[in-house]
Design an enzyme around this catalytic site. Sequence first.
Site, PDB file in Angstrom:
ATOM      1  N   ARG A  14       1.046  -1.240   0.230  1.00 52.92           N
ATOM      2  CA  ARG A  14      -0.068  -0.418  -0.379  1.00 52.92           C
ATOM      3  C   ARG A  14       1.235   1.401   0.315  1.00 52.92           C
ATOM      4  O   ARG A  14       0.248   2.274  -0.661  1.00 52.92           O
ATOM      5  CB  ARG A  14      -0.634  -0.257   1.021  1.00 52.92           C
ATOM      6  N   LYS A  43     -17.417 -16.284   6.531  1.00 56.93           N
ATOM      7  CA  LYS A  43     -18.633 -16.204   6.646  1.00 56.93           C
ATOM      8  C   LYS A  43     -19.332 -15.899   5.140  1.00 56.93           C
ATOM      9  O   LYS A  43     -18.950 -14.891   4.697  1.00 56.93           O
ATOM     10  CB  LYS A  43     -18.871 -14.782   7.888  1.00 56.93           C
ATOM     11  N   GLY A  73      -7.491  -8.075   1.926  1.00 53.19           N
ATOM     12  CA  GLY A  73      -6.065  -8.202   2.830  1.00 53.19           C
ATOM     13  C   GLY A  73      -5.554  -9.795   2.817  1.00 53.19           C
ATOM     14  O   GLY A  73      -4.099  -9.699   2.029  1.00 53.19           O
ATOM     15  N   GLY A  83     -12.478  -4.443   2.154  1.00 51.29           N
ATOM     16  CA  GLY A  83     -13.351  -3.835   2.604  1.00 51.29           C
ATOM     17  C   GLY A  83     -13.671  -3.062   1.677  1.00 51.29           C
ATOM     18  O   GLY A  83     -15.106  -3.289   0.670  1.00 51.29           O
TER      19      GLY A  83
END
Length: 386
Positions: free
Chosen positions: A34, A192, A339, A362
């Site tokens: 990053r 999930k 990530g 995200g």
Amino acid sequence: MIHMKDIDLENKRVFIRLDLNVPIKNKKIISSERIDRSIPTIKLALKKNAKIILASHLGRPKEGQYEKKFSLFPVFEYLKKKLSGIKITFSKNYLKGIKIKSNEIVVLENVRFNYGEIKNNIDLSKKYSNLCDIFVMDAFATAHRIESSTYGICDFVKKACIGPLLYSEIKILKSIFNKPLHPIVTIVGGAKVSTKFKLLNTLLKITDTMLVGGGIANTFISIHYSIGKSLYEKSFQEKAKELCETNKILLPVDSRVGKSYSIKSESKTKSISNILPNEEILDIGDKTIENYKKVIKKAKTIIWNGPMGVFEFPNFRKGTEKIAKSIANSSSFSIAGGGDTIAVIELFNLKNKISYISTGGGSFLKFIENKTLPILDKLKNFKTTT
Ligand code: 3PG
């Protein structure tokens, strides 16, 4: 939106919000991706003779409290090495003002040490805006957050624009939805279904085949088979069934199981119809790898987010490794984000073989879900470049 490249920054105090939230262990940066991807933005500001203020968060420290392990100091030291010859300093107490000359850089300490950052506090946003003449938003990986330094500051600055990294990330992601080449194969792993349900739904609308791994796959498998101690979400079984009705999801036929969630756990490959109550699925099995590889080989576009299993444990790494390498070796346009996905790409040294690696986690998922991000509308309010 005004682009940073089109705006006059000469002698202007420019507050650039980057995402320098990199993994750090024992003061050592584990992945500099990053930071490296933000360097062109910093160089553009230098070329334009700006007074450069760099801001970012690191991790999730407790609000209003300094904690050394969340300090951006190691990032500052990294930047100092990368930008040798440039005057670059680090500032801990900056909210009352910064003294800076053109072509100098000040790196601000973690913005999340400031009280109100995460809640987009108005006073804090005002204080940030007082530090600068122009705000540049270039933190794609934090662009889904409505925080003072990513969003609120826009309500008080006279001028704001989009930075090159944020711009290119958006452009690439938009191109996936705008006439992508078929077959489109999406590969989704991770823990999930609940956190990725909306994403799965959106992706299934454009996808030809979806390959699933990790805890997400377990929830699908659990509709038909008992899966022992494996991680899955009972409350999402019905929704998972609905997703299966699209007939686009290819499920694992076998899995690597262990007796416990541990690095020492031995691995055994089992058909998914044969998992015992004391066993836990921790990776996809060999037959599944072959099935998935066949689909990947035919893909023209691949969208990849998430590992196939617990790749951190060597005994349960094979599925993720084989699928990652198969994506890397395919001739398709491949785009990866998140990530864990970046960690996998780095672990297996595949960086140069993926067509586009997003810096977002995200935000990558949110952008795919909603096809926009709140800050983009905000930036559209600023119209003139002069
Ligand atoms: C990320 O790592 O996804 C970004 O830096 C955002 O971090 P956050 O989830 O703590 O807001």
